[in-house]
Design an enzyme around this catalytic site. Structure first.
Site, mmCIF file in Angstrom:
data_model
loop_
_atom_site.group_PDB
_atom_site.id
_atom_site.type_symbol
_atom_site.label_atom_id
_atom_site.label_comp_id
_atom_site.label_asym_id
_atom_site.label_seq_id
_atom_site.Cartn_x
_atom_site.Cartn_y
_atom_site.Cartn_z
ATOM 1 C CB SER A 1 -1.572 -9.461 7.323
ATOM 2 O OG SER A 1 -0.765 -8.212 7.281
ATOM 3 C CG ASP A 2 -4.951 -7.647 1.828
ATOM 4 O OD1 ASP A 2 -4.095 -6.723 1.377
ATOM 5 O OD2 ASP A 2 -6.090 -7.766 1.253
ATOM 6 C CD1 TRP A 3 0.279 -2.901 2.033
ATOM 7 C CD2 TRP A 3 0.386 -5.196 1.885
ATOM 8 N NE1 TRP A 3 1.444 -3.021 1.357
ATOM 9 C CE2 TRP A 3 1.428 -4.467 1.280
ATOM 10 C CE3 TRP A 3 -0.340 -6.232 2.068
ATOM 11 C CZ2 TRP A 3 2.267 -5.729 0.944
ATOM 12 C CZ3 TRP A 3 0.835 -7.202 1.660
ATOM 13 C CH2 TRP A 3 2.139 -6.979 1.086
#
Length: 441
Positions: free
Chosen positions: A162-164
């Site tokens: 995932s993106d952060w």
């Protein structure tokens, strides 16, 4: 080392040059003990207002895909993993973290998905990063149909991260194909995922598949005991300065040239060179966030032209800056070199500016009495008139010019968005009249 931006790399129209850049970055990653690059960004330049366009290649999906494939090959030639991002349609700045992109299948496939498809099929990346946004009602960290296409239709066998802070729901993310939720240690996975398996909401075999893909990543980059890395023989070392110069030079695109005797410019024949614009004097070589590096030296276009030609005149013209100019670069290091600062005045309301031609004197950084940290600069007014001083920073702040206190208060971010506080902190400006020759601290 600061390489030219991905946009400049794409302007070279050369996937093999991108591969060389990837190999150089893998070389740098290994030097720093890094196993995974959070790159390349292959979203499209769909609007001039995209805040992360400096990380992207092009508005064209074919060019983006081919250059991105070269980059991925190069990085992974060096035994370092890539995470192609941001999957998918994370191309706008408005509501970047929450927008729901509505697009039909043809639009998705011919534009937004096309670079990812090219890279997956041609370069076999070891990772893909799921974006913040939603597509047709489902957030990308939970988008089973699109992430299923990655694996089943295109043959992607790597991990999806995932993106952060993009992972929002334990069960839906695990069933949607996400393997790693970042950042740790506290995420929607971990104990919550274990409980979902015990409750029967997530099949155990789904978690087994997630673990296998993460272990495959570890094996590929050479950190899984008992397994050989994917790359046994590393490429020959690359001289980074030379490659950076090559990319920068080849990235320039000449739109019109109707005088055969004009270029290249001859320093012995050019009587005078005029340089216009703020970007020439204050070189904008970096983006923001995770794209920031700190090169040992920066030569602005204006400084470079002054070194090459005997007579160069400069005018700012329209000032593109949204913040007041700095009175000097702060390296935040004990090695911060002393330099002279001057402050231009008149009616321009321009902030304190550095004069690169006068390096006598000092601009010292030292803590104020009783403060945790401080920044003290000496400036001289070279024209009588209004000056604009300002600051960006969080916490207890005291700004003084001479004996005048312009601000003394606690400065906290507006709103409750942590990304805004970090990436776009609020600036405070104050006007004060100075006379020519005044020396202020």
């Amino acid at each position: 080392m600061a390489l030219p931006s991905p946009t400049a790399l794409a302007a070279c129209w050369d996937p093999e040059l991108a591969r060389s850049v990837g190999r150089l970055l893998a070389q740098e990653a290994r030097r720093k003990g890094v196993h995974v690059l959070l790159a390349p960004t292959v979203n499209l330049h769909r609007t001039p207002l995209g805040g992360r366009h400096f990380e992207c290649y092009s508005e064209d999906p074919l060019l983006t895909g081919l250059v991105g494939a070269g980059y991925v090959r190069g990085v992974q030639d060096g035994g370092v993993a890539t995470t192609v991002k941001h999957f998918v349609a994370n191309d706008s700045e408005t509501q970047r973290y929450t927008v729901d992109v509505r697009a039909d299948d043809r639009t998705l496939r011919e534009l937004y998905l096309a670079p990812f498809e090219i890279i997956v099929k041609q370069a076999r990346p070891w990772g893909v990063m799921a974006a913040y946004n939603s597509v047709n009602g489902a957030t990308m960290t939970e988008h089973g149909p699109l992430q299923k296409d990655l694996r089943d239709e295109w043959g992607f066998d790597g991990f999806i991260v995932s993106d952060w802070t993009a992972t929002r729901h334990t069960e839906r993310a695990a069933l949607g194909g996400l393997d790693v939720a970042m950042p740790g240690p506290i995420t929607p996975f971990g104990p919550d995922l274990a409980q979902a398996v015990r409750d029967g909401r997530v099949p155990e075999e789904a978690v087994d598949a997630m673990v296998r893909r993460v272990l495959l990543l570890a094996a590929r980059v050479g950190i899984l005991d008992g397994f050989e890395p994917a790359v046994a023989t590393l490429p020959e070392p690359i001289a980074g300065d030379g490659l950076a110069c090559e990319v920068a030079a080849r990235s320039f695109v000449l739109l019109l040239h109707n005088r055969a005797d004009l270029l290249p410019l001859d320093a012995t024949k050019a009587a005078k060179v005029a340089v216009l614009g703020g970007a020439a004097k204050d070189a904008r070589i970096l983006g923001g966030g995770s794209a920031v590096v700190f090169p040992a030296e920066v030569i602005s276009p204006l400084d470079g032209l002054r070194q090459a030609f005997p007579d160069v005149t400069y005018e700012l013209g329209a000032d593109p800056r949204h913040a007041a100019a700095s009175v000097g670069r702060q390296r935040r290091s004990p090695l911060d070199r002393a330099r002279r600062q001057r402050c231009r005045g008149g009616d321009r309301a321009a902030g304190a500016r550095r004069d690169p031609l006068d390096r006598r004197g000092a601009a010292r950084r030292r803590p104020e009495a009783g403060a945790v940290g401080g920044d003290r600069r000496h400036v001289h007014a070279v024209e009588t008139g209004k000056q604009t001083f300002g600051f960006i920073g969080l916490g207890q702040v005291r700004l003084t010019v001479g004996d005048t206190v312009l601000f003394e208060d606690s400065n906290m971010p507006a709103g409750d968005d942590p990304f805004t506080a970090i990436l776009n902190p609020q600036e405070h400006r104050f006007d004060i009249d100075l006379r020519r020759g005044n020396r202020s601290r």
